[in-house]
Structures are given as structure tokens and as C-alpha cells.
Design a protein around this motif. Sequence first.
Motif, mmCIF file in Angstrom:
data_model
loop_
_atom_site.group_PDB
_atom_site.id
_atom_site.type_symbol
_atom_site.label_atom_id
_atom_site.label_comp_id
_atom_site.label_asym_id
_atom_site.label_seq_id
_atom_site.Cartn_x
_atom_site.Cartn_y
_atom_site.Cartn_z
ATOM 1 N N ALA A 140 -54.416 92.840 23.118
ATOM 2 C CA ALA A 140 -55.598 92.279 22.460
ATOM 3 C C ALA A 140 -55.332 90.863 21.969
ATOM 4 C CB ALA A 140 -56.012 93.181 21.292
ATOM 5 N N VAL A 141 -54.154 90.638 21.410
ATOM 6 C CA VAL A 141 -53.805 89.305 20.915
ATOM 7 C C VAL A 141 -53.670 88.323 22.075
ATOM 8 C CG1 VAL A 141 -51.994 87.960 19.779
ATOM 9 C CG2 VAL A 141 -52.732 90.140 18.791
ATOM 10 N N GLY A 142 -52.994 88.744 23.144
ATOM 11 C CA GLY A 142 -52.782 87.848 24.273
ATOM 12 C C GLY A 142 -54.055 87.461 24.985
ATOM 13 N N VAL A 143 -54.936 88.427 25.197
ATOM 14 C CA VAL A 143 -56.145 88.156 25.972
ATOM 15 C C VAL A 143 -57.143 87.308 25.190
ATOM 16 C CG1 VAL A 143 -57.599 90.131 25.316
ATOM 17 C CG2 VAL A 143 -57.634 89.276 27.675
ATOM 18 N N THR A 144 -57.027 87.278 23.874
ATOM 19 C CA THR A 144 -57.947 86.482 23.053
ATOM 20 C C THR A 144 -57.336 85.157 22.606
ATOM 21 O OG1 THR A 144 -57.194 87.710 21.086
ATOM 22 C CG2 THR A 144 -59.203 88.492 22.171
ATOM 23 N N ALA A 145 -56.139 84.824 23.087
ATOM 24 C CA ALA A 145 -55.477 83.579 22.683
ATOM 25 C C ALA A 145 -56.178 82.371 23.301
ATOM 26 C CB ALA A 145 -54.006 83.604 23.085
ATOM 27 N N SER A 146 -56.003 81.213 22.667
ATOM 28 C CA SER A 146 -56.666 79.985 23.114
ATOM 29 C C SER A 146 -55.881 79.226 24.172
ATOM 30 C CB SER A 146 -56.910 79.069 21.911
ATOM 31 O OG SER A 146 -57.751 79.695 20.963
ATOM 32 N N GLY A 147 -54.643 79.620 24.430
ATOM 33 C CA GLY A 147 -53.819 78.948 25.422
ATOM 34 C C GLY A 147 -52.546 79.732 25.635
ATOM 35 N N LEU B 31 -35.276 98.249 19.636
ATOM 36 C CA LEU B 31 -35.983 97.266 18.818
ATOM 37 C C LEU B 31 -36.145 95.946 19.566
ATOM 38 C CD1 LEU B 31 -34.467 97.775 15.250
ATOM 39 C CD2 LEU B 31 -36.816 98.178 15.956
ATOM 40 N N ASN B 32 -35.067 95.512 20.214
ATOM 41 C CA ASN B 32 -35.150 94.276 20.999
ATOM 42 C C ASN B 32 -36.172 94.413 22.126
ATOM 43 O OD1 ASN B 32 -33.144 93.081 19.441
ATOM 44 N ND2 ASN B 32 -31.499 93.816 20.763
ATOM 45 N N TRP B 33 -36.166 95.569 22.781
ATOM 46 C CA TRP B 33 -37.117 95.803 23.861
ATOM 47 C C TRP B 33 -38.550 95.821 23.334
ATOM 48 C CZ3 TRP B 33 -37.930 95.169 28.632
ATOM 49 C CH2 TRP B 33 -38.849 95.931 29.347
ATOM 50 N N MET B 34 -38.729 96.400 22.137
ATOM 51 C CA MET B 34 -40.066 96.480 21.561
ATOM 52 C C MET B 34 -40.547 95.138 21.037
ATOM 53 S SD MET B 34 -41.491 99.284 22.066
ATOM 54 C CE MET B 34 -42.894 99.008 20.989
ATOM 55 N N LEU B 35 -39.678 94.162 20.949
ATOM 56 C CA LEU B 35 -40.099 92.788 20.668
ATOM 57 C C LEU B 35 -40.412 92.049 21.972
ATOM 58 C CD1 LEU B 35 -37.646 91.658 17.842
ATOM 59 C CD2 LEU B 35 -40.096 92.059 17.635
ATOM 60 N N ALA B 36 -39.578 92.267 22.994
ATOM 61 C CA ALA B 36 -39.754 91.540 24.251
ATOM 62 C C ALA B 36 -40.953 92.050 25.046
ATOM 63 C CB ALA B 36 -38.484 91.650 25.098
ATOM 64 N N LEU B 37 -41.142 93.371 25.093
ATOM 65 C CA LEU B 37 -42.211 93.935 25.910
ATOM 66 C C LEU B 37 -43.601 93.511 25.436
ATOM 67 C CD1 LEU B 37 -43.076 95.723 28.236
ATOM 68 C CD2 LEU B 37 -42.902 97.706 26.710
ATOM 69 N N PRO B 38 -43.925 93.579 24.131
ATOM 70 C CA PRO B 38 -45.258 93.125 23.716
ATOM 71 C C PRO B 38 -45.511 91.650 24.014
ATOM 72 C CG PRO B 38 -44.258 94.453 21.989
ATOM 73 C CD PRO B 38 -43.196 94.191 23.008
ATOM 74 N N VAL B 39 -44.492 90.817 23.831
ATOM 75 C CA VAL B 39 -44.675 89.391 24.124
ATOM 76 C C VAL B 39 -44.968 89.195 25.604
ATOM 77 C CG1 VAL B 39 -43.550 87.138 24.151
ATOM 78 C CG2 VAL B 39 -43.266 88.642 22.183
ATOM 79 N N GLY B 40 -44.214 89.885 26.455
ATOM 80 C CA GLY B 40 -44.446 89.773 27.889
ATOM 81 C C GLY B 40 -45.832 90.257 28.286
ATOM 82 N N LEU B 41 -46.261 91.390 27.712
ATOM 83 C CA LEU B 41 -47.591 91.902 28.028
ATOM 84 C C LEU B 41 -48.686 90.973 27.500
ATOM 85 C CD1 LEU B 41 -47.345 95.764 27.460
ATOM 86 C CD2 LEU B 41 -47.496 94.524 29.614
ATOM 87 N N GLY B 42 -48.451 90.387 26.329
ATOM 88 C CA GLY B 42 -49.430 89.453 25.787
ATOM 89 C C GLY B 42 -49.609 88.239 26.679
ATOM 90 N N LEU B 43 -48.510 87.721 27.204
ATOM 91 C CA LEU B 43 -48.596 86.573 28.107
ATOM 92 C C LEU B 43 -49.305 86.951 29.409
ATOM 93 C CD1 LEU B 43 -45.055 84.994 27.631
ATOM 94 C CD2 LEU B 43 -47.224 84.220 26.662
ATOM 95 N N LEU B 44 -48.993 88.134 29.932
ATOM 96 C CA LEU B 44 -49.681 88.593 31.141
ATOM 97 C C LEU B 44 -51.171 88.770 30.882
ATOM 98 C CD1 LEU B 44 -47.137 91.236 32.505
ATOM 99 C CD2 LEU B 44 -47.739 89.054 33.569
ATOM 100 N N ALA B 45 -51.511 89.293 29.700
ATOM 101 C CA ALA B 45 -52.922 89.470 29.363
ATOM 102 C C ALA B 45 -53.648 88.136 29.332
ATOM 103 C CB ALA B 45 -53.058 90.179 28.014
ATOM 104 N N TYR B 46 -52.975 87.100 28.843
ATOM 105 C CA TYR B 46 -53.618 85.778 28.832
ATOM 106 C C TYR B 46 -53.829 85.262 30.252
ATOM 107 C CZ TYR B 46 -54.510 80.862 28.311
ATOM 108 O OH TYR B 46 -55.092 79.627 28.417
ATOM 109 N N VAL B 47 -52.855 85.491 31.129
ATOM 110 C CA VAL B 47 -52.955 85.004 32.501
ATOM 111 C C VAL B 47 -54.123 85.670 33.234
ATOM 112 C CG1 VAL B 47 -51.735 84.825 34.716
ATOM 113 C CG2 VAL B 47 -50.506 84.437 32.582
#
Length: 223
Positions: free
Chosen positions: A65-72, A113-129
Motif C-alpha cells: 500500500a505504501v509503495g503503490v501510493t508513493a510519489s516517486g 528480522l533482516n528478511w522482514m526488513l528487506a522483503l517489504p522494501v522490495g515489495l514496496g518498490l515493485l508495487a511502485y513500478v
Amino acid sequence: MNNTTIDYADFAEYDRRLSRIERHLVAAFLGGLLVGLVGMLISGRGPAWVGQVYEPYAYLALALAVGVTASGFGWALLTTFLAAVSTLVAAMGAGAFRGDLAFDVIGGSAAGLNWMLALPVGLGLLAYVTHRDDAWGDLAAGAVGAALIANVVDRATPGFIDSEQSFWPLPALLIGLLSVAVVLVLRRNARARLRALALAVVFAGLFATGLAAFVAGWIPFAV
């Protein structure tokens, strides 16, 4: 006078854009706090399927949700990371309040914990794309669906790394259907949706095959 009006309109639009970005940052941070707090409070309480559905999928849904609604793209990176970190901070605060200092609840371990930080960021970027209307957008939507479906396969299949016997069938089917729905929502027409779903199936199948080979010892990686 006309030039002044045009300049003022541009400035006003720029100001509105900055305001939207500020609101988005605050919403990402507060959303992360809420999701992390609720996740920690329900951990180990209530029916087992509630926790299985909530973690990690509530965190991943927030990132999407955060990634797909980002401005850039840069803002998508920043806000998804902010949301992921705030969930961790909230979970730690709630754990300390409960007297539970085992802060590795999210993800199950330090590596988790590291994976749960990396995975959301990656999904957020994909959602923006997925804002793109070309093949890259279809590829991003397919990758999002594949990541979600692959996680379901890993948890629902006996003998796999994160296998949970109680995750099958209801939680697995629920998350699987929601994963397909996410792919459909991220695309804007029938052809793009079909391409994204096909890519999701292919990627998830490749992941499942590789994971099965790893578990069977055909891929001798030391972890």
C-alpha cells in the motif's frame, strides 16, 4: 500578469505535491507503528490461524500500500523502509511493555528480522513500478504475486523450510486467493492482468522447484 499567474499555479502545484509527500511519510510511519503494535499484542494469543495470516502478510500488505501510493521511486524506497522500521520499533515497544524482551518475534530469528526488513522494501518498490503501463509494470506485478504465492507454498508444503502443518488448507487458500487478487488490482486491463498472472505462476513455480531441490539436497548450499 499572465506569466505571474502561470508561475503561481506552478508553485501552488509544487506546494500541494510536497504536502502529499509529507502526509504519505506520516501515514507510512503511523501505519507501521499500528501494524507492528497489533502484531506483537496478538502474538501467541487467540486462534493460531490469526497469527499465521497476520504475520507476515499484514506487514507485506502495508508495504504494498505504501509503495503503490508513493510519489516517486525514491519516495517509495524511503517510505517503505520507514514503515518496515516503525513496525519493528512498535513490536519492540510492545514487547518491552509486556516484559518480553525476545524482540525476534517478527521473522522468528535475527536473520528473519533482516528478511522482514528487506522483503517489504522490495515489495514496496515493485508495487511502485506497477504504475508503468508497459512490460516492466507487468513484470513487477508478476514478481509481487510470485513472492506472496511462493511464501504460501513454502509454509503450506510439508518438509519445506518454513513449513507449518496448520497453515494448510484455510490460511494458505485465503492468502493464495488474496495474492491473485493483488496481482489483478495492480494491473489496469485484462491483457496486462493475464501477463502478470502468468509471470507470477512461472516465478513461483521456479522458486518452488528450487526450494524443493534445496531441501532434497540437490543444491548443496551451506546456510
